[in-house]
Design a protein around this motif. Structure first.
Motif, PDB file in Angstrom:
ATOM      1  N   LEU A   1       3.648   0.374  -9.074  1.00  0.00           N
ATOM      2  CA  LEU A   1       3.976  -0.791  -8.265  1.00  0.00           C
ATOM      3  C   LEU A   1       2.846  -1.806  -8.267  1.00  0.00           C
ATOM      4  O   LEU A   1       3.083  -3.005  -8.182  1.00  0.00           O
ATOM      5  CB  LEU A   1       4.322  -0.368  -6.833  1.00  0.00           C
ATOM      6  CG  LEU A   1       5.653   0.370  -6.662  1.00  0.00           C
ATOM      7  CD1 LEU A   1       5.791   0.911  -5.249  1.00  0.00           C
ATOM      8  CD2 LEU A   1       6.825  -0.539  -7.000  1.00  0.00           C
TER       9      LEU A   1
ATOM     10  N   LYS B   1      -4.913   2.161  -3.564  1.00  0.00           N
ATOM     11  CA  LYS B   1      -4.512   2.476  -4.941  1.00  0.00           C
ATOM     12  C   LYS B   1      -5.339   1.756  -6.001  1.00  0.00           C
ATOM     13  O   LYS B   1      -5.645   2.313  -7.049  1.00  0.00           O
ATOM     14  CB  LYS B   1      -3.038   2.099  -5.140  1.00  0.00           C
ATOM     15  CG  LYS B   1      -2.064   2.897  -4.298  1.00  0.00           C
ATOM     16  CD  LYS B   1      -1.763   4.256  -4.902  1.00  0.00           C
ATOM     17  CE  LYS B   1      -0.923   4.136  -6.138  1.00  0.00           C
ATOM     18  NZ  LYS B   1      -0.499   5.432  -6.676  1.00  0.00           N
TER      19      LYS B   1
ATOM     20  N   ALA C   1       8.791  -1.448  -0.808  1.00  0.00           N
ATOM     21  CA  ALA C   1       8.759  -0.351  -1.778  1.00  0.00           C
ATOM     22  C   ALA C   1       7.507   0.508  -1.622  1.00  0.00           C
ATOM     23  O   ALA C   1       7.574   1.733  -1.706  1.00  0.00           O
ATOM     24  CB  ALA C   1       8.850  -0.905  -3.198  1.00  0.00           C
ATOM     25  N   VAL C   2       6.362  -0.121  -1.384  1.00  0.00           N
ATOM     26  CA  VAL C   2       5.125   0.666  -1.272  1.00  0.00           C
ATOM     27  C   VAL C   2       5.111   1.492   0.003  1.00  0.00           C
ATOM     28  O   VAL C   2       4.378   2.482   0.108  1.00  0.00           O
ATOM     29  CB  VAL C   2       3.862  -0.227  -1.345  1.00  0.00           C
ATOM     30  CG1 VAL C   2       3.814  -0.988  -2.652  1.00  0.00           C
ATOM     31  CG2 VAL C   2       3.777  -1.183  -0.149  1.00  0.00           C
ATOM     32  N   GLN C   3       5.915   1.101   0.981  1.00  0.00           N
ATOM     33  CA  GLN C   3       6.028   1.902   2.207  1.00  0.00           C
ATOM     34  C   GLN C   3       6.978   3.085   2.023  1.00  0.00           C
ATOM     35  O   GLN C   3       6.845   4.098   2.699  1.00  0.00           O
ATOM     36  CB  GLN C   3       6.524   1.029   3.367  1.00  0.00           C
ATOM     37  CG  GLN C   3       5.501   0.013   3.839  1.00  0.00           C
ATOM     38  CD  GLN C   3       6.055  -0.823   4.983  1.00  0.00           C
ATOM     39  OE1 GLN C   3       7.091  -1.467   4.859  1.00  0.00           O
ATOM     40  NE2 GLN C   3       5.362  -0.793   6.107  1.00  0.00           N
ATOM     41  N   ARG C   4       7.930   2.927   1.089  1.00  0.00           N
ATOM     42  CA  ARG C   4       8.950   3.959   0.911  1.00  0.00           C
ATOM     43  C   ARG C   4       8.593   5.013  -0.125  1.00  0.00           C
ATOM     44  O   ARG C   4       9.095   6.128  -0.086  1.00  0.00           O
ATOM     45  CB  ARG C   4      10.275   3.319   0.465  1.00  0.00           C
ATOM     46  CG  ARG C   4      10.948   2.462   1.495  1.00  0.00           C
ATOM     47  CD  ARG C   4      12.359   2.095   1.042  1.00  0.00           C
ATOM     48  NE  ARG C   4      12.391   1.456  -0.257  1.00  0.00           N
ATOM     49  CZ  ARG C   4      12.335   0.149  -0.439  1.00  0.00           C
ATOM     50  NH1 ARG C   4      12.238  -0.664   0.602  1.00  0.00           N
ATOM     51  NH2 ARG C   4      12.375  -0.365  -1.662  1.00  0.00           N
ATOM     52  N   THR C   5       7.752   4.655  -1.078  1.00  0.00           N
ATOM     53  CA  THR C   5       7.556   5.549  -2.213  1.00  0.00           C
ATOM     54  C   THR C   5       6.102   5.594  -2.640  1.00  0.00           C
ATOM     55  O   THR C   5       5.341   4.657  -2.398  1.00  0.00           O
ATOM     56  CB  THR C   5       8.419   5.091  -3.411  1.00  0.00           C
ATOM     57  OG1 THR C   5       8.182   5.957  -4.520  1.00  0.00           O
ATOM     58  CG2 THR C   5       8.076   3.669  -3.842  1.00  0.00           C
ATOM     59  N   GLU C   6       5.743   6.680  -3.288  1.00  0.00           N
ATOM     60  CA  GLU C   6       4.400   6.832  -3.850  1.00  0.00           C
ATOM     61  C   GLU C   6       4.418   6.612  -5.355  1.00  0.00           C
ATOM     62  O   GLU C   6       3.456   6.928  -6.044  1.00  0.00           O
ATOM     63  CB  GLU C   6       3.858   8.241  -3.547  1.00  0.00           C
ATOM     64  CG  GLU C   6       3.559   8.486  -2.084  1.00  0.00           C
ATOM     65  CD  GLU C   6       2.403   7.641  -1.570  1.00  0.00           C
ATOM     66  OE1 GLU C   6       1.460   7.392  -2.340  1.00  0.00           O
ATOM     67  OE2 GLU C   6       2.449   7.237  -0.404  1.00  0.00           O
ATOM     68  N   ASP C   7       5.519   6.092  -5.872  1.00  0.00           N
ATOM     69  CA  ASP C   7       5.642   5.919  -7.319  1.00  0.00           C
ATOM     70  C   ASP C   7       4.500   5.090  -7.879  1.00  0.00           C
ATOM     71  O   ASP C   7       4.181   4.016  -7.363  1.00  0.00           O
ATOM     72  CB  ASP C   7       6.972   5.217  -7.661  1.00  0.00           C
ATOM     73  CG  ASP C   7       8.148   6.166  -7.503  1.00  0.00           C
ATOM     74  OD1 ASP C   7       7.899   7.361  -7.281  1.00  0.00           O
ATOM     75  OD2 ASP C   7       9.292   5.710  -7.588  1.00  0.00           O
TER      76      ASP C   7
END
Length: 493
Positions: free
Chosen positions: A304, A352, A295-301
């Motif tokens: 996480l 982050k 998920a952390v590779q796919r999105t900057e949301d």
């Protein structure tokens, strides 16, 4: 973790075993400290639509006469809308600590509010519950204690049909539970754990998130290990929590964060972690770790990292349990993907939330401490150099990185050959120049292991550090004296 060793290096079998014993003692102390780190907080739930509608209406501090007037109108108003407006005005006033204090001093005020909460008019019930919620958020213990008569009704309403009302009741109970032992004493015999277990089957995500919050507050009570957690473990809550943490399209970040913290508090209690392991906690958390890395590779949301922290803690603590090995729990995690995923998360946290790096390194320490296969993965994936790059983050991070390297070196000559010299030599020389005695001590212990298992390491170290190279095997004792002298300097300043 490892600790500084006093005195000369001992023969291989004694030296390594002594280091291993001290590491276990140090890790036990650190685990105890981490178990005592709680996340007590309160939350305020306010309807955004109401807030927007009331924008521009300045909430004022009310005196006794005004509060009495609002309560009178709410009780005996000629129209339902008039009664509702009175409660809305009271709710806005209760956002002020001064109004809260005045309210609880008024005789019969809470009794009147409870009467409205238990009325058969839904709008009045909802507004009365919102008033109680404002009171529950108070930082003043007297205000919280005054809400005690309402808690039994709030508990009863958890079995209602309105998801909004159940959510409000859960957040209010969560605020009250964490503040007041008297509230917990009253609610436990009345069945708060079964009531929460029933709520976890709700299809509404807002209810589940509120439930996770209320349960996490309950699990942090000082009496939780003796009086609360056994009941929770005996209910269906753990199985449902693990289901809600299963990676997949249905995973909701807010819900997962709340229940991951719940799981963390249960694990920290050490009441019955073997049960959680047999129910698949290690497997679920391991898969969730992999999912987080993706998920952390796919999105900057944002957010996480909020889930990463409790997941890392849960895994770290479960891996210290004897039951993890007994049921083959660790075998479920012996996978290069876990190490790769952990390094992806370490890089993410570095960017982050650097303060959470120790959480990931603590897990890496527990993975490599007793597992040659994880140490092999670390080497085969060429992750030593990325690990060394973290040495500059902070002293705490440096100690943990060096601890992981000690875990690898401890596994024997074949592992030390893969470590040495590479970039490790210059990094260790830099570490020995640190003023922090723990960093220096940990560096010295890594050198001790390398010298024991890798005869050429001593000579390379002395050559690189500008000292006279040792040509003969008998002269290794001089190097040991040098290490000992450096160690005493680190220990005694």
């Amino acid at each position: 973790m490892w600790s500084r060793q006093r005195g000369r290096l001992k023969p291989l079998c004694c030296g390594v075993e002594e280091l291993r014993c001290r590491r276990r003692e140090r890790e036990a102390a650190l685990r105890k400290a981490r178990r005592e780190q709680q996340l007590v907080s309160k939350r305020l739930l306010r309807d955004e639509t109401l807030e927007e509608a009331e924008e521009g209406c300045v909430a004022t501090i009310f005196g006794e006469a005004e509060i009495q007037q609002f309560l009178r109108l709410a009780q005996r108003g000629t129209e339902e809308k008039e009664r509702e407006r009175a409660l809305v005005s009271l709710r806005r006033g209760l956002q002020h600590p001064e109004t809260q204090q005045t309210f609880i001093r008024l005789e019969g005020s809470i009794r009147t509010l409870v009467g409205l909460l238990t009325s058969n008019q839904a709008l009045l019930q909802l507004e009365a519950a919102r008033c109680l919620h404002e009171l529950s958020h108070s930082e003043q213990s007297a205000v919280v204690e005054a809400c005690l008569p309402a808690t039994s009704y709030l508990l009863t309403y958890l079995s209602g049909h309105s998801s909004d009302f159940i959510e409000l009741c859960l957040y209010t109970l969560g605020n009250l539970i964490v503040e007041s032992e008297a509230v917990r004493r009253q609610l436990l015999p009345q069945g708060i754990v079964p009531a929460l277990a029933a709520c976890i089957q709700s299809p509404h995500l807002t209810v589940l998130e509120a439930l996770g919050y209320a349960l996490s507050q309950l699990l942090q009570a000082k009496e939780a290990p003796e009086k609360i957690i056994p009941s929770v473990l005996g209910s269906t809550l753990p199985q449902h929590m693990l289901q809600l943490l299963q990676p997949g399209p249905k995973l909701n970040l807010g819900v997962a964060v709340e229940f991951a913290w719940c799981l963390h508090y249960i694990i920290c209690s050490q009441v019955n972690n073997a049960l959680l392991i047999t129910q698949g906690a290690l497997s679920t958390l391991g898969l969730l770790l992999l999912d987080l890395a993706g998920a952390v590779q796919r999105t900057e949301d944002a957010g996480l990292e909020l889930l990463a922290c409790p997941v890392l803690r849960c895994l770290s603590n479960l891996l210290t349990e004897a039951a993890a090995e007994a049921v083959g729990g660790q075998l479920q995690l012996r996978d290069e993907r876990v190490v790769a995923a952990l390094f992806i998360l370490l890089q993410f946290l570095l960017q982050k939330q650097p303060s959470l790096l120790p959480e990931g390194l603590w897990l890496l320490n527990n993975l490599t401490a007793n597992s040659p296969s994880f140490c092999t993965s670390l080497l085969s994936l060429d992750l030593i150099e990325p690990l060394l790059h973290l040495l500059s983050v902070s002293n705490v991070v440096s100690v943990l990185v060096l601890t992981v390297l000690c875990n690898v070196a401890e596994k024997g000559p074949a592992y030390c050959q893969r470590l040495w010299p590479g970039p490790l030599l210059s990094s260790l020389l830099d570490m020995l120049a640190f003023s922090d005695t723990e960093v220096v001590g940990q560096s010295l212990e890594l050198l001790q292991l390398l010298f024991l298992y890798q005869p050429g390491a001593a000579q390379a170290f002395l050559q690189q550090s500008g000292l006279q190279a040792l040509q003969r095997h008998e002269e290794v004792a001089q190097l040991q004296d040098r290490v000992h002298a450096l160690q005493q300097t680190a220990l005694h300043g």
